[in-house]
Structures are given as structure tokens and as C-alpha cells.
Design a protein around this motif. Sequence first.
Motif, short mmCIF file in Angstrom:
data_model
loop_
_atom_site.label_atom_id
_atom_site.label_comp_id
_atom_site.label_asym_id
_atom_site.label_seq_id
_atom_site.Cartn_x
_atom_site.Cartn_y
_atom_site.Cartn_z
N CYS A 22 32.60 29.26 43.11
CA CYS A 22 33.81 29.13 42.31
C CYS A 22 35.03 29.13 43.24
CB CYS A 22 33.90 30.29 41.31
SG CYS A 22 35.40 30.27 40.31
N GLU A 24 38.22 29.25 42.65
CA GLU A 24 39.26 30.20 42.26
C GLU A 24 38.88 31.62 42.68
OE1 GLU A 24 38.09 27.83 40.26
OE2 GLU A 24 39.82 26.68 39.58
N GLY A 45 32.30 26.82 38.38
CA GLY A 45 33.12 27.97 38.03
C GLY A 45 32.27 29.17 37.70
N HIS A 54 36.25 31.55 35.08
CA HIS A 54 36.79 30.25 35.43
C HIS A 54 36.05 29.08 34.78
CE1 HIS A 54 38.50 32.76 38.77
NE2 HIS A 54 39.56 32.27 38.15
#
Length: 86
Positions: A22, A24, A45, A54
Motif C-alpha cells: 500500500c 499510502e 491498498g 486505503h
Amino acid sequence: MKQCTHVDALPSPEPVPLSDTCPECLAAGTHPVQLRLCLACGYVGCCDTSPGRHATEHYKESGHPIMRTFEPGESWRWCFVDHVLA
């Protein structure tokens, strides 16, 4: 029993994953609990058990309805729209 109405619209072949984790979570320095792969675009995600959630955020932003598990040995898919395994 409710069925997913979006499977027929999935691209074939399946999109190539855009990353192996992921992005993020990686940027935030956190670790995803499990990963999900968007079957519309290849976004990877973290699951809803992860702090960032996410994968769900990607669905909310993109509208891409189906993700599959990105965990080794698993193959299930989830439709966010119909709230069923696809």
C-alpha cells in the motif's frame, strides 16, 4: 441470495498490480494488515483492519467496485457496491 452485478465489467486479463504494498501506508510509515488489489486499475491498498483503510478509500474515490485479496494463497474478491463476495 444477492449476487455481484459488476463481475462482467472486469477487464481481462486482470490488471498488473501498481505496487507490491500500500503506497499510502508506506509513505506514512505504517504497515498494512492485509492488502487488496483493485481489479479495475491495479491499485494496491490496505484492508479495513489496517489503520488507513486505503482500499476502501480507493473505492470511494474511484468508484471501482471490485477488489480481490492480494494475500498469498487467497483468491476471493469483494464487491463494494453489492456488499458480496464476487
